[in-house]
Motif scaffolding. Structure first.
Motif, PDB file in Angstrom:
ATOM      1  N   THR A  19      -0.933  12.629  -9.855  1.00  0.00           N
ATOM      2  CA  THR A  19      -1.276  11.897  -8.627  1.00  0.00           C
ATOM      3  C   THR A  19      -2.227  12.658  -7.702  1.00  0.00           C
ATOM      4  OG1 THR A  19       0.753  12.750  -7.680  1.00  0.00           O
ATOM      5  CG2 THR A  19       0.825  10.504  -8.503  1.00  0.00           C
ATOM      6  N   SER A  20      -2.823  13.751  -8.164  1.00  0.00           N
ATOM      7  CA  SER A  20      -3.765  14.480  -7.299  1.00  0.00           C
ATOM      8  C   SER A  20      -4.865  13.551  -6.827  1.00  0.00           C
ATOM      9  CB  SER A  20      -4.428  15.632  -8.052  1.00  0.00           C
ATOM     10  OG  SER A  20      -3.470  16.485  -8.556  1.00  0.00           O
ATOM     11  N   GLY A  21      -5.178  13.619  -5.558  1.00  0.00           N
ATOM     12  CA  GLY A  21      -6.294  12.835  -5.037  1.00  0.00           C
ATOM     13  C   GLY A  21      -5.903  11.437  -4.592  1.00  0.00           C
ATOM     14  N   VAL A  22      -4.667  11.032  -4.873  1.00  0.00           N
ATOM     15  CA  VAL A  22      -4.217   9.712  -4.410  1.00  0.00           C
ATOM     16  C   VAL A  22      -3.829   9.842  -2.937  1.00  0.00           C
ATOM     17  CG1 VAL A  22      -2.448   7.947  -4.710  1.00  0.00           C
ATOM     18  CG2 VAL A  22      -3.434   9.069  -6.703  1.00  0.00           C
ATOM     19  N   ARG A  23      -4.186   8.855  -2.112  1.00  0.00           N
ATOM     20  CA  ARG A  23      -3.900   8.989  -0.683  1.00  0.00           C
ATOM     21  C   ARG A  23      -3.164   7.773  -0.122  1.00  0.00           C
ATOM     22  NH1 ARG A  23      -9.228  10.182   1.903  1.00  0.00           N
ATOM     23  NH2 ARG A  23      -9.728  11.087  -0.110  1.00  0.00           N
ATOM     24  N   PRO A  24      -2.459   7.977   0.978  1.00  0.00           N
ATOM     25  CA  PRO A  24      -1.805   6.851   1.635  1.00  0.00           C
ATOM     26  C   PRO A  24      -2.840   5.789   2.004  1.00  0.00           C
ATOM     27  CG  PRO A  24      -1.040   8.900   2.578  1.00  0.00           C
ATOM     28  CD  PRO A  24      -2.157   9.253   1.652  1.00  0.00           C
TER      29      PRO A  24
ATOM     30  N   MET B  76       0.817  -1.201   0.000  1.00  0.00           N
ATOM     31  CA  MET B  76       0.000   0.000   0.000  1.00  0.00           C
ATOM     32  C   MET B  76       0.855   1.256   0.000  1.00  0.00           C
ATOM     33  SD  MET B  76      -1.530   0.063   3.771  1.00  0.00           S
ATOM     34  CE  MET B  76      -0.659   0.830   5.081  1.00  0.00           C
ATOM     35  N   ILE B  77       0.183   2.368  -0.336  1.00  0.00           N
ATOM     36  CA  ILE B  77       0.893   3.635  -0.434  1.00  0.00           C
ATOM     37  C   ILE B  77       1.209   4.140   0.959  1.00  0.00           C
ATOM     38  CG2 ILE B  77       0.749   6.025  -1.205  1.00  0.00           C
ATOM     39  CD1 ILE B  77      -1.120   5.106  -3.391  1.00  0.00           C
ATOM     40  N   TYR B  78       2.438   4.597   1.147  1.00  0.00           N
ATOM     41  CA  TYR B  78       2.847   5.146   2.422  1.00  0.00           C
ATOM     42  C   TYR B  78       2.891   6.669   2.335  1.00  0.00           C
ATOM     43  CZ  TYR B  78       6.019   6.501   6.146  1.00  0.00           C
ATOM     44  OH  TYR B  78       6.578   7.125   7.227  1.00  0.00           O
ATOM     45  N   ARG B  79       3.340   7.184   1.174  1.00  0.00           N
ATOM     46  CA  ARG B  79       3.514   8.624   1.048  1.00  0.00           C
ATOM     47  C   ARG B  79       3.315   9.049  -0.408  1.00  0.00           C
ATOM     48  NH1 ARG B  79       9.307  11.732   1.631  1.00  0.00           N
ATOM     49  NH2 ARG B  79       8.502  13.754   1.030  1.00  0.00           N
ATOM     50  N   VAL B  80       2.685  10.224  -0.590  1.00  0.00           N
ATOM     51  CA  VAL B  80       2.517  10.779  -1.931  1.00  0.00           C
ATOM     52  C   VAL B  80       3.087  12.185  -1.951  1.00  0.00           C
ATOM     53  CG1 VAL B  80       0.887  11.231  -3.805  1.00  0.00           C
ATOM     54  CG2 VAL B  80       0.291   9.594  -2.022  1.00  0.00           C
ATOM     55  N   ALA B  81       4.001  12.473  -2.840  1.00  0.00           N
ATOM     56  CA  ALA B  81       4.515  13.835  -3.012  1.00  0.00           C
ATOM     57  C   ALA B  81       4.746  14.053  -4.494  1.00  0.00           C
ATOM     58  CB  ALA B  81       5.804  14.038  -2.224  1.00  0.00           C
ATOM     59  N   GLY B  82       3.777  14.638  -5.169  1.00  0.00           N
ATOM     60  CA  GLY B  82       3.891  14.851  -6.609  1.00  0.00           C
ATOM     61  C   GLY B  82       3.957  13.531  -7.332  1.00  0.00           C
TER      62      GLY B  82
ATOM     63  N   ILE C 283      -6.471  14.024 -22.229  1.00  0.00           N
ATOM     64  CA  ILE C 283      -5.961  12.764 -21.706  1.00  0.00           C
ATOM     65  C   ILE C 283      -6.132  12.758 -20.196  1.00  0.00           C
ATOM     66  CG2 ILE C 283      -3.925  11.322 -21.434  1.00  0.00           C
ATOM     67  CD1 ILE C 283      -2.981  12.297 -24.108  1.00  0.00           C
ATOM     68  N   PHE C 284      -7.038  11.971 -19.708  1.00  0.00           N
ATOM     69  CA  PHE C 284      -7.205  11.824 -18.266  1.00  0.00           C
ATOM     70  C   PHE C 284      -6.420  10.613 -17.831  1.00  0.00           C
ATOM     71  CE2 PHE C 284     -10.909  14.155 -19.744  1.00  0.00           C
ATOM     72  CZ  PHE C 284     -10.780  15.291 -18.966  1.00  0.00           C
TER      73      PHE C 284
END
Lengths: 575, 458
Positions: free
Chosen positions: A55-60, A6-12, A102-103
């Motif tokens: 990656t906007s809106g993606v969460r840990p 799973m995602i731990y961190r998102v930065a750009g 392009i989405f």
């Protein structure tokens, strides 16, 4: 191997995941929308991923799935005449799926899964085949597409079929493995060859200034610097149309959207002069404009190169154009800075030179695994900021490539086309290609070429004097030198891409042109010795006839006539 | 997930525009945030970095007044822009709030402000003329629908005046088309704000315009959002309401400064001259929102204005812009000092898409030839000025003297125009032909004889 994490961190565009244990450069699916990403760093149990989409809106906490394999390109029939983005998603299909913009989170396979191709085997059941060997053919548009054993497979043909199949259906079983017409190959790894060959055959383009003065060898690499408006597009189109490479791969990497539109609307309209078919039939276009995701831009040149290698493996000569490699380098810089790596010169990563040479090294002429001969010639455009050729991308490129075609805005202003500057351009292949020219064009061709180059050099020195004191002050021999060098520039170097006759000049004719100019030069010197005036020598009617001959449909007869006229008219001047 | 989360009181660190919040439920990247101060004031922000144990929030209005007890609420959505047809005629702040005392925008739609890239396959070639009423642009550096043509200016030059004039005068000609201007000002002074608001109202230009004004003392973060609000509005009007939209953005240099400031606050590795390494991509994401789409009537055309720091055209801001945009209009300090408005230096200006917008059926058949001739003769005349300084005017030939005078005439008649003077393309061509009369016919090498006969007499 753990696949789900799973995602731990998102930065750009940089995402950190936990709970997966991938290999470097594995492709992962990030988040609920399954955004495509690539593993670029592994720190303890943290995996750093560069994501190809916004990656906007993606969460840990969102899931991450490791596909367990690196970024691959799908190779098989259907590549030609396609238009892809940087990660081989077909743009027309994307438009059908989600409209004009392009989405993210949309995937589309690189090869059409439904289309059936008519497969004709050339090996039989019971034959033993080796890796890379051709087992059958498919007609892809007008090109013969060879179906090859994947490079990592060999063995006995246990069964082989004939007829219409799509790219996913099994057409043969070799050594216990199912073989389809589609291969998948990781983009960052060069496809294997049997043996690399010396680049001693020129890529004949029919463009006089290129073929005679600054030839590119098949399997070599050339750099074109140049922004918009220097005639880059016309030069690239002439190369695509006329060079004796069967396949053209064009990569639009990080350039303007409107510029790409021009390529996308013009290329499909170009006609292949050799067959009369659309040029697109043997072209693959890759378009990743400057506002499309930067990670996909970074990948785009590799995608193009891998496709080029696939056709090379079939024994074709491929020319690959990358426009622009500077944008690619900038993508590397951007990703590197997101990773907080130590920057090198001008913020570019320290591995810039390494990446550039790895890329250009994939250009080669070689014996393929199936024992045929193929080549990839690379033409890379560089866009130096502020026109400053000393910046790192240009400098590192020039250190690797051996041909430099300097497009010159000043020549464009003077309406000298093609705008390739004969003083600043160079080709380091001239020595290696000398033998080819001597045996395939004419024994004295290399000597003629050297003579012309020296004369042009001489001219530029004389021009400096002329600017100070005027041409009248020069001695007669030097006036003749100026006259002859002007003939080289105007008759030989200038070439009209839009004129039906002049657009392509075969090698043999280039030789005749050179020889006639040399003949004029020699006769002029003799005439001068016999007491003729320079103005008389310069204004003989045959010269005008010579200048116009390149636009005549019976050009070869005209050139013969010019040859005779020279003899006659110089005889009148006392030779 | 649009539910508003609970309020956190777990701020662990405040640094520059950034607030670090501990121990949250999973928060998405770029999610909007509201911060409630102890005195009840609300501030807004956006998530910059989200991880399991820490969320970094960038606060739009600056962090002054925030203490560790402030309440942080995550709004569960990324930044959206309410758009509607009624936005025409409105003046909004840099973050989209009404500045004109009018009611809030009633949204017909809410759109993501980052915007998606136009599929290159769906793009259409830029075409058709946009008239700005400025001779040096219309006549010699023609602006075409779907193009992005920046103005490279420098501090102390009247670029804002020119921006205002273009906003007022720009139009598409002939056909029955809806035309709108989106005016985006970034980092302007309060004085300039007054000027813009007054001018828009006084001249009636406001009725076809949407104006976004971000002030110099607004937080840097807001400046990064402002052009995106403008472009999102433009996209809505162009591709959903079929309008021809001209977006004027001034001053991009302030935008890039803000980008650098925010980058530094995030402790990013800087690129050239301290600007972030991703500035090319960031600018491309603004500029590339210009364009036309196959099968759609509307278009977005951009005139970004930027001031070159130290008049240096190789500075990263003009340099990177030049690689994305299709040409540039360069302002000249020399002309400005010579009292010429607008001080456009045509010799270094260029519109790369000019050919798509001029000629018979678009402007006029002789347009291209006249423009080429003006360029050539002016260039020769300017070269002679240098020579005259050395050898004196007397030693020039008759022909050269004409060219020398032509250069002055050109600057005085074609370049110079009043700030209220709206020249149609016919006016521009007429004045061009008039000054070309001062040259002899054999000096007009770029113009076909048939045009000379047709237009030189009248």
């Amino acid at each position: 191997m753990k696949k789900e994490g799973m995602i731990y961190r998102v930065a750009g565009p940089v995402v950190t995941a936990i709970g997966i244990s991938p290999k470097m450069y594995d492709v992962v699916q990030v988040g609920a929308e399954k955004l495509m990403g690539e593993v670029i760093k592994i720190v303890g149990d943290h995996t750093i991923i560069q994501v190809y989409e916004d990656t906007s809106g993606v969460r840990p906490g969102e899931p991450v799935t490791n596909t367990g394999r690196p970024l691959v390109v799908e190779l098989g029939p259907g590549l030609l005449s396609s238009v892809y983005d940087g990660i081989q998603r077909p743009l027309p299909v994307l438009q059908d799926q989600m409209g004009d913009f392009i989405f993210r989170g949309v995937s589309a396979p690189g090869l059409d899964r439904k289309k059936k191709w008519d497969f004709k085997p050339i090996v039989k059941k019971g034959d033993t085949v080796s890796a890379g060997q051709t087992i059958g053919t498919v007609l892809e548009g007008t090109m013969e597409h060879k179906i090859m054993v994947p490079p990592n497979m060999e063995g006995k043909v246990e069964s082989i079929k004939e007829g219409g199949f799509n790219v996913e259906e099994t057409i043969a079983v070799i050594g216990g493995n199912d073989v389809t017409m589609m291969q998948k190959w990781p983009v960052r790894a060069p496809r294997p060859v049997k043996e690399k060959l010396q680049p001693d055959i020129p890529l004949v383009t029919g463009q006089r200034v290129l073929d005679t003065m600054f030839p590119l060898a098949k399997g070599g690499a050339a750099a074109i610097p140049g922004g918009f408006g220097t005639g880059k597009t016309v030069t690239q189109q002439q190369l695509a149309k006329w060079s004796d490479a069967e396949i053209v791969v064009y990569i639009g990497c990080g350039e303007r959207g409107n510029e790409m539109t021009e390529v996308l609307t013009e290329f499909p309209e170009l006609e292949d002069p050799k067959t009369g078919n659309p040029l697109m039939n043997r072209t693959v276009l890759i378009a990743n404009t400057s506002n499309m995701p930067v990670a996909a831009r970074e990948a785009s040149v590799y995608t193009g190169m891998t496709i080029a290698e696939y056709y090379r493996d079939m024994g074709y000569n491929v020319s690959l154009m990358a426009d622009s490699t500077s944008r690619w380098a900038e993508a590397m810089r951007e990703i590197s800075s997101r990773l907080e790596e130590m920057p090198g010169e001008e913020g570019y990563p320290a591995y810039l030179a390494g990446r550039l040479s790895e890329f250009y090294e994939r250009a080669c002429r070689c014996t393929t695994l199936s024992d045929s001969e193929g080549s990839i010639s690379v033409i890379g455009a560089v866009s130096p900021p502020g026109g400053d050729l000393s910046e790192p991308v240009t400098q590192n490129t020039l250190r690797i490539v051996r041909v430099f075609w300097a497009l010159d805005t000043k020549l464009r202003e003077r309406r000298h086309f093609p705008t390739i500057n004969w003083l600043t351009s160079y080709s380091l292949y001239d020595k290696q290609l000398r033998a080819w020219y001597s045996s395939n064009v004419a024994e004295d061709f290399p000597a003629l070429r050297e003579w012309a180059m020296q004369l042009l050099q001489k001219e530029s020195e004389l021009q400096e004097i002329v600017q100070l004191v005027g041409s009248d002050a020069l001695p007669d021999e030097q006036k003749i030198t100026l006259e002859v060098s002007r003939m080289i520039r105007e008759i030989f170097l200038q070439q009209n891409a839009y004129h039906p006759v002049d657009t392509y000049c075969p090698m043999q004719r280039q030789y005749v042109f050179m020889k006639l100019i040399k003949k004029y030069s020699d006769l002029a010197v003799k005439a001068l010795a016999a007491g003729a005036q320079v103005s008389k020598i310069a204004s003989i009617p045959a010269k005008q006839r010579f200048a116009m001959s390149k636009y005549e449909t019976n050009i070869d007869e005209e050139l013969e006539a010019v040859d005779k006229d020279f003899d006659k008219q110089f005889a009148e001047l006392g030779v | 997930m649009s539910k508003v989360s609970k309020e956190y009181k777990t701020i662990s660190e405040i640094a520059g525009p950034l607030v670090f919040v501990k121990k949250t439920e999973p928060i998405s990247y770029q999610e909007l945030v509201s911060v409630k101060l102890s005195d009840g004031t609300m501030k807004r922000g956006q998530v910059l970095d989200s991880s399991d144990d820490m969320v970094v929030v960038q606060v739009f209005e600056g962090t002054s007044g925030i203490d560790k007890d402030a309440g942080v609420r995550f709004l569960g959505e990324t930044m959206k822009m309410p758009v509607s047809r009624d936005m025409l005629g409105r003046v909004l702040s840099g973050s989209g709030e009404p500045l004109d005392g009018g009611p809030a925008i009633t949204p017909e739609k809410k759109l993501d402000i980052v915007g998606a890239a136009i599929n290159p396959w769906a793009r259409d070639n830029p075409a058709d003329f946009i008239q700005t009423g400025i001779s040096t642009i219309d006549g010699m550096n023609t602006l075409v629908r779907g193009q992005k043509l920046p103005i490279f200016s420098a501090s102390g030059l009247p670029h804002n005046e020119l921006a205002m004039q273009i906003a007022r005068q720009a139009k598409v000609r002939g056909k029955d088309e809806d035309f709108a201007v989106v005016f985006v000002a970034m980092g302007i002074t309060n004085e300039e704000k007054q000027m813009f608001m007054k001018e828009f109202e006084r001249t009636g230009a406001l009725k076809n315009a949407v104006v976004f004004l971000n002030l110099a003392d607004d937080p840097a973060i807001e400046r990064i959002v402002t052009p995106r609000l403008g472009l999102t509005t433009a996209e809505y009007m162009a591709f959903e309401l079929d309008m021809q939209v001209l977006v004027i953005m001034t001053d991009l240099t302030n935008y890039c400064e803000a980008l650098r400031q925010v980058g530094a606050a995030r402790e990013e590795v800087p690129g050239r001259r301290g600007y972030p390494g991703y500035m090319y991509t960031d600018l491309a994401q603004l500029y590339e929102r210009a364009g036309r789409i196959k099968g759609k009537r509307g278009s977005i055309t951009q005139i970004p204005i930027l001031s070159m720091p130290g008049d240096d055209i190789t500075h990263p801001i003009p340099d990177l812009s030049g690689y994305i945009t299709e040409g540039q209009i360069v302002m000249s300090r020399e002309l400005h000092r010579g009292g010429i408005y607008p001080p456009v230096n045509v010799s270094s200006s260029l519109s790369r898409l000019m050919n798509a917008g001029v000629g018979d059926g678009k402007t006029r058949e002789d347009h291209k030839a006249v423009s080429d001739q003006l360029y050539a003769a002016y260039a020769e005349g300017k070269d002679l000025r240098g020579l005259v300084a050395i050898v004196g005017k007397e030693s020039l030939s008759e022909k050269d003297r004409r060219l020398l005078d032509f250069a002055d005439l050109f600057e005085d008649r074609v370049v110079r125009q009043g700030s209220e003077e709206d020249r149609s393309i016919e006016d521009t061509l007429a004045v061009s032909w008039e000054i070309l009369k001062s040259l002899t016919s054999d000096q007009l090498t770029r113009i076909d004889r048939k045009y000379q006969e047709k237009y030189l007499q009248s």
